[in-house]
Design a protein around this motif. Structure first.
Motif, PDB file in Angstrom:
ATOM      1  N   PRO A 101      48.760  -8.108   7.908  1.00 52.66           N
ATOM      2  CA  PRO A 101      48.563  -8.346   9.139  1.00 52.66           C
ATOM      3  C   PRO A 101      48.380  -8.056  10.541  1.00 52.66           C
ATOM      4  CG  PRO A 101      50.274  -6.385   8.586  1.00 52.66           C
ATOM      5  CD  PRO A 101      49.399  -6.300   6.965  1.00 52.66           C
ATOM      6  N   GLY A 102      47.084  -6.838   9.747  1.00 55.01           N
ATOM      7  CA  GLY A 102      45.963  -6.989  10.808  1.00 55.01           C
ATOM      8  C   GLY A 102      44.790  -6.136  10.309  1.00 55.01           C
ATOM      9  N   GLY A 103      43.662  -5.702  10.619  1.00 52.51           N
ATOM     10  CA  GLY A 103      42.577  -5.087   9.336  1.00 52.51           C
ATOM     11  C   GLY A 103      41.845  -5.549   9.802  1.00 52.51           C
ATOM     12  N   PRO A 104      40.036  -5.134   9.124  1.00 56.16           N
ATOM     13  CA  PRO A 104      38.688  -6.128   8.408  1.00 56.16           C
ATOM     14  C   PRO A 104      39.808  -7.335   8.783  1.00 56.16           C
ATOM     15  CG  PRO A 104      38.347  -3.735   7.299  1.00 56.16           C
ATOM     16  CD  PRO A 104      40.325  -4.198   7.904  1.00 56.16           C
ATOM     17  N   ALA A 105      38.374  -8.356   9.351  1.00 57.46           N
ATOM     18  CA  ALA A 105      38.386  -9.275   8.895  1.00 57.46           C
ATOM     19  C   ALA A 105      38.358  -9.943   7.339  1.00 57.46           C
ATOM     20  CB  ALA A 105      37.821  -9.722   9.775  1.00 57.46           C
ATOM     21  N   GLU A 106      37.763  -9.446   6.347  1.00 54.29           N
ATOM     22  CA  GLU A 106      37.354  -9.437   5.740  1.00 54.29           C
ATOM     23  C   GLU A 106      38.755  -9.831   4.898  1.00 54.29           C
ATOM     24  OE1 GLU A 106      35.955  -7.502   6.705  1.00 54.29           O
ATOM     25  OE2 GLU A 106      35.382  -6.026   5.739  1.00 54.29           O
ATOM     26  N   ARG A 107      39.643  -8.573   5.009  1.00 54.65           N
ATOM     27  CA  ARG A 107      40.437  -8.214   4.144  1.00 54.65           C
ATOM     28  C   ARG A 107      41.870  -9.017   4.771  1.00 54.65           C
ATOM     29  NH1 ARG A 107      41.029  -5.618  -0.279  1.00 54.65           N
ATOM     30  NH2 ARG A 107      42.280  -4.902   0.418  1.00 54.65           N
ATOM     31  N   MET A 108      41.621  -9.757   5.837  1.00 53.65           N
ATOM     32  CA  MET A 108      42.856 -10.110   6.140  1.00 53.65           C
ATOM     33  C   MET A 108      44.231 -11.171   5.191  1.00 53.65           C
ATOM     34  SD  MET A 108      44.020  -9.092   9.501  1.00 53.65           S
ATOM     35  CE  MET A 108      44.311 -10.317  10.297  1.00 53.65           C
ATOM     36  N   ARG A 109      43.301 -11.752   4.643  1.00 52.05           N
ATOM     37  CA  ARG A 109      43.344 -13.265   3.372  1.00 52.05           C
ATOM     38  C   ARG A 109      42.835 -12.590   2.319  1.00 52.05           C
ATOM     39  NH1 ARG A 109      42.063 -17.078   0.757  1.00 52.05           N
ATOM     40  NH2 ARG A 109      43.556 -19.202   0.491  1.00 52.05           N
ATOM     41  N   VAL A 110      43.345 -11.421   1.430  1.00 53.21           N
ATOM     42  CA  VAL A 110      42.538 -10.838  -0.062  1.00 53.21           C
ATOM     43  C   VAL A 110      43.276 -12.303  -1.535  1.00 53.21           C
ATOM     44  CG1 VAL A 110      42.014  -9.660  -1.325  1.00 53.21           C
ATOM     45  CG2 VAL A 110      42.301  -9.162   0.882  1.00 53.21           C
ATOM     46  N   SER A 111      42.330 -12.174  -2.630  1.00 50.25           N
ATOM     47  CA  SER A 111      43.124 -13.279  -3.648  1.00 50.25           C
ATOM     48  C   SER A 111      42.662 -12.192  -4.219  1.00 50.25           C
ATOM     49  CB  SER A 111      42.722 -14.763  -3.903  1.00 50.25           C
ATOM     50  OG  SER A 111      42.869 -15.390  -3.121  1.00 50.25           O
ATOM     51  N   TYR A 112      43.421 -12.269  -5.725  1.00 50.90           N
ATOM     52  CA  TYR A 112      43.884 -10.671  -6.448  1.00 50.90           C
ATOM     53  C   TYR A 112      43.987 -12.236  -7.755  1.00 50.90           C
ATOM     54  CZ  TYR A 112      43.943  -7.528  -3.446  1.00 50.90           C
ATOM     55  OH  TYR A 112      44.490  -6.805  -2.116  1.00 50.90           O
ATOM     56  N   PRO A 113      43.652 -12.019  -9.267  1.00 54.70           N
ATOM     57  CA  PRO A 113      43.439 -12.929 -10.135  1.00 54.70           C
ATOM     58  C   PRO A 113      44.995 -12.475 -11.228  1.00 54.70           C
ATOM     59  CG  PRO A 113      41.134 -11.776 -10.476  1.00 54.70           C
ATOM     60  CD  PRO A 113      41.607 -11.382  -8.699  1.00 54.70           C
ATOM     61  N   LEU A 114      45.154 -13.110 -11.454  1.00 51.58           N
ATOM     62  CA  LEU A 114      46.528 -12.734 -12.431  1.00 51.58           C
ATOM     63  C   LEU A 114      46.293 -13.019 -13.651  1.00 51.58           C
ATOM     64  CD1 LEU A 114      49.743 -15.071 -10.274  1.00 51.58           C
ATOM     65  CD2 LEU A 114      49.289 -12.858 -10.795  1.00 51.58           C
ATOM     66  N   GLY A 115      46.636 -11.414 -14.102  1.00 52.15           N
ATOM     67  CA  GLY A 115      46.081 -11.864 -15.733  1.00 52.15           C
ATOM     68  C   GLY A 115      47.741 -11.270 -16.305  1.00 52.15           C
ATOM     69  N   ALA A 116      47.830 -10.891 -17.337  1.00 54.67           N
ATOM     70  CA  ALA A 116      48.729 -11.169 -18.527  1.00 54.67           C
ATOM     71  C   ALA A 116      49.835  -9.830 -17.723  1.00 54.67           C
ATOM     72  CB  ALA A 116      48.592 -10.413 -19.847  1.00 54.67           C
ATOM     73  N   GLU A 117      49.068  -9.013 -17.078  1.00 55.95           N
ATOM     74  CA  GLU A 117      49.889  -7.776 -16.392  1.00 55.95           C
ATOM     75  C   GLU A 117      50.329  -7.519 -15.039  1.00 55.95           C
ATOM     76  OE1 GLU A 117      51.206  -5.069 -18.474  1.00 55.95           O
ATOM     77  OE2 GLU A 117      50.277  -6.340 -20.190  1.00 55.95           O
ATOM     78  N   GLY A 118      49.449  -8.859 -14.629  1.00 54.58           N
ATOM     79  CA  GLY A 118      50.141  -9.369 -12.949  1.00 54.58           C
ATOM     80  C   GLY A 118      48.828  -8.392 -12.467  1.00 54.58           C
ATOM     81  N   ALA A 119      49.035  -8.645 -11.419  1.00 58.80           N
ATOM     82  CA  ALA A 119      47.606  -8.151 -10.396  1.00 58.80           C
ATOM     83  C   ALA A 119      48.252  -6.949  -9.958  1.00 58.80           C
ATOM     84  CB  ALA A 119      47.388  -9.116  -9.438  1.00 58.80           C
ATOM     85  N   SER A 120      46.934  -5.920  -9.334  1.00 59.89           N
ATOM     86  CA  SER A 120      47.191  -4.879  -8.401  1.00 59.89           C
ATOM     87  C   SER A 120      46.674  -4.585  -7.056  1.00 59.89           C
ATOM     88  CB  SER A 120      46.663  -3.330  -9.282  1.00 59.89           C
ATOM     89  OG  SER A 120      47.016  -3.600  -9.801  1.00 59.89           O
TER      90      SER A 120
END
Lengths: 316, 353
Positions: A101-120
């Protein structure tokens, strides 16, 4: 009334083979007991994840139970503060995208790769809490599947107004609004969800609701593209008293919409959780009774003053 | 123009109070669901967060939660008692102080919805010639015996019990005991037509007992406020929280010198809804008592020019004046008694038969 003989036999069999009973209970969504509106959800055909279902007793603590074939995102464990592990079900996806919802511009949209255990995933910044919007997308030439959910990080943060306004996918279900910090979706309550197609409200669109407790129902969006959902009264009473940080029991639900366009099928889903009606554990008569008791206790204050006033002189 | 709308400080305060009451209880309907969150998050306490629509924040809620979940549980897990654990609590207090610096204790006297409700009830009481009963010798219990209760409420209900719950010594249902007994939680949710908070939890003995205490308290307050001015404010932990920092805010009640009549006429003390006699008998810092809510009534009803004033830093916002006092008492007595409305038949004249 006596239970039918075959019923007793079934009970005996269930007690003898708890694993079977658990498996039958576990697959409750296949035989919906709370089906409403006479329209069972049109579950998507592909369901690779459902085949991986394991018996309840064998599941690790944070392993999510498979209760729907619709795309959904579930917790798979908590990490440090402001971190949560999420896993995607009902679709094939390679990454989770988190919108802050806010914060630093580079953190406004972050992608996390999904593994077998999911993603943190984590909040955009240590001090940026409030709702974060989480999306998984899977595409084939025939179909686009989008699972979305919201995750509340407990620090204060920007309200999710902009977060919910942004258009991200072809077909979307957007809560109108998300519950505030101390609120939640609860059974018997009405909540509104906007269905958008290419950013425009989609009227007369069927929206399917499936709950972890087996309810299946459908509603149509109105002319403004809003589906008004009354959460089903299907929660089971919680016999355990509040202790040891027990939170009110919550059950999962998923709302999904489906649209075909240009020979391609678009399925979008929003999942979250809903709780029991608080009236199940509360008694208004007791509450009113104690309030009246307090009022009665204060009555002498009124009476005595009127007697004392006789000898007093008003000021000025 | 402004003077004709707000001829007295009391009228201005009343309008502010009513507007804030409406805003805090129904504000989300006006400014939108999420905009309300932004606004309420910027204030130390507004309409109870338990109403789930309008407000989101009351400094006493995160204080209890942080003492319970961070400090108590952190100690139990034998974690290092680092700044990281205390930091959220510090931030909560600092957020509160940022607002407090600006307006000081005027929150209590001008904004608090529960304070406004009690004052409205008090006005009704005066209108029907009920009360006022005072917390002083010869009437109800002496004020000095009641004053420590607010500190006990703050220490025990906001800090100690949540900490013990976090440590596992007290039951989990004692994790936010102040909210459980807070009458504002019930009053403001009832104002939105929601009876959920009035209903008692019957599945847990501790929750039932706390809820019963809260309901009895608000019942007592609703009737008691007809006779006693601001009955709950006197034991409110928010008043104690404010009192902790009151010397740090530039907003204050100033009484630099004693007039020769001070301690004789005591009209200011009579006007004080918190029955603070010190405002009449003391001067300097002592006149600005820990129970003061900066409502300004003592300044309005002081008949001596410039003896009492509301100040923000070096700026005098409002000072006592004899002329003002004379006009003020025409409509209302210092103890809040409203002078009866007079209906006078207009005399017939030749022009207006």
């Amino acid at each position: 009334m006596k239970a039918p003989f075959c019923g007793r036999l079934a009970l005996l069999a269930a007690l003898s083979f708890p694993g079977h009973w658990a498996a039958a209970n576990h697959a409750g969504h296949d035989a919906p007991a709370h089906e409403r509106h006479g329209a069972p959800a049109q579950a998507p055909a592909t369901n690779a994840v459902a085949k991986e279902a394991v018996p309840a007793g064998a599941r690790p603590r944070h392993e999510a139970k498979i209760w729907t074939r619709l795309p959904n995102i579930q917790t798979a464990g908590r990490g440090e503060r402001n971190t949560v592990k999420l896993k995607v079900f009902g679709m094939d996806a390679t990454e989770l995208t988190v919108y802050a919802p806010g914060g630093p511009a580079e953190r406004m949209r972050v992608s996390y790769p999904l593994g077998a255990e999911g993603a943190s995933i984590s909040s955009a910044a240590p001090g940026m809490g409030n709702y974060h919007w989480v999306i998984a997308r899977g595409e084939t030439p025939e179909e686009v599947r989008v699972a979305s959910t919201a995750w509340y990080f407990s620090n204060p943060g920007d309200a999710p107004t902009r977060l919910l306004r942004e258009i991200r996918h072809e077909l979307e279900i957007i809560p109108q609004p998300l519950p505030r910090e101390h609120a939640s979706y609860r059974e018997s309550e009405k909540w509104r969800f906007l269905v958008r197609w290419q950013g425009q409200a989609l009227p007369r669109q069927a929206v399917h609701l499936e709950t972890e407790l087996g309810t299946r129902m459908s509603v149509l969006t109105d002319e403004q593209g809003v589906a008004t959902v009354v959460f089903p009264r299907d929660q089971r009473p919680n016999p355990a008293p509040a202790k040891e940080h027990a939170r009110p029991p919550r059950s999962k639900f998923v709302l999904a919409a489906e649209k075909e366009e240009g020979g391609r099928r678009y399925i979008t889903a929003f999942n979250y959780q809903y709780g029991p009606d608080p009236d199940r554990q509360r008694d208004l008569a007791w509450g009113a009774g104690f309030a009246v008791l307090g009022m009665v206790a204060a009555l002498p204050l009124l009476r005595r003053r009127q007697i004392a006033a006789a000898g007093e002189k008003p000021n000025a | 123009m402004l003077k004709s709308i707000f001829p007295t400080l009391g009228r201005l305060r009343f309008v502010v109070q009513v507007l804030m009451l409406v805003f805090t209880v129904y504000g989300a309907a006006l400014v939108g669901h999420y905009a309300a969150e932004k606004i309420t998050g910027a204030l130390p306490a507004l309409s109870c967060a338990y109403d789930m629509q309008n407000a989101a924040y009351c400094v006493l809620i995160p204080t209890q939660h942080q003492v319970h979940h961070r400090i108590g549980e952190g100690l139990v897990r034998a974690q290092e008692f680092t700044f990281a654990i205390v930091l959220p609590l510090v931030f909560t207090v600092l957020t509160f102080f940022a607002f407090f610096f600006l307006l000081g204790k005027t929150f209590c006297g001008w904004i608090c919805p529960l304070g406004t409700l009690q004052e409205l009830l008090g006005r009704i009481g005066r209108r029907f010639h009920i009360g006022p009963r005072r917390l002083e010798a010869g009437d109800l219990v002496e004020n000095r015996k009641v004053r420590p209760v607010k500190w006990l409420m703050l220490l025990v209900l906001v800090f100690l019990l949540p900490l013990l719950a976090g440590l596992g010594i007290a039951p989990h249902s004692l994790g936010n005991p102040y909210c459980d007994v807070c009458p504002s939680r019930i009053a403001t949710t009832l104002l939105t037509g929601n009876t959920e908070q009035l209903a008692l939890r019957v599945d847990d003995g501790v929750s039932f007992a706390l809820g019963a205490a809260a309901n009895a308290l608000i019942g007592f307050m609703l009737v008691g406020a007809l006779a006693i001015r601001q009955p709950f404010c006197r034991i409110c932990p928010m008043l104690a929280f404010n009192a902790l920092f009151q010397r740090l805010s530039p907003m204050r009640l100033a009484k630099p010198v004693r007039h020769a009549n001070c301690g004789q006429c005591t009209i200011c003390a009579e006007a004080c809804p918190m029955d603070i006699r010190e405002v009449a008998t003391e001067q300097g810092r002592r006149a600005y008592h820990e129970d003061c809510t900066l409502c300004g009534r003592c300044v309005e009803f002081c008949p001596q020019d410039g003896t009492l004033s509301l100040k923000w830093g070096p700026f005098k916002l409002f000072s006592s004046r004899r002329e003002y006092y004379k006009n003020r008492v025409k409509g209302e007595l210092p103890d809040g008694t409203v002078k009866p409305m007079k209906f006078v038949r207009r005399e017939a004249t030749a022009a207006n038969p």
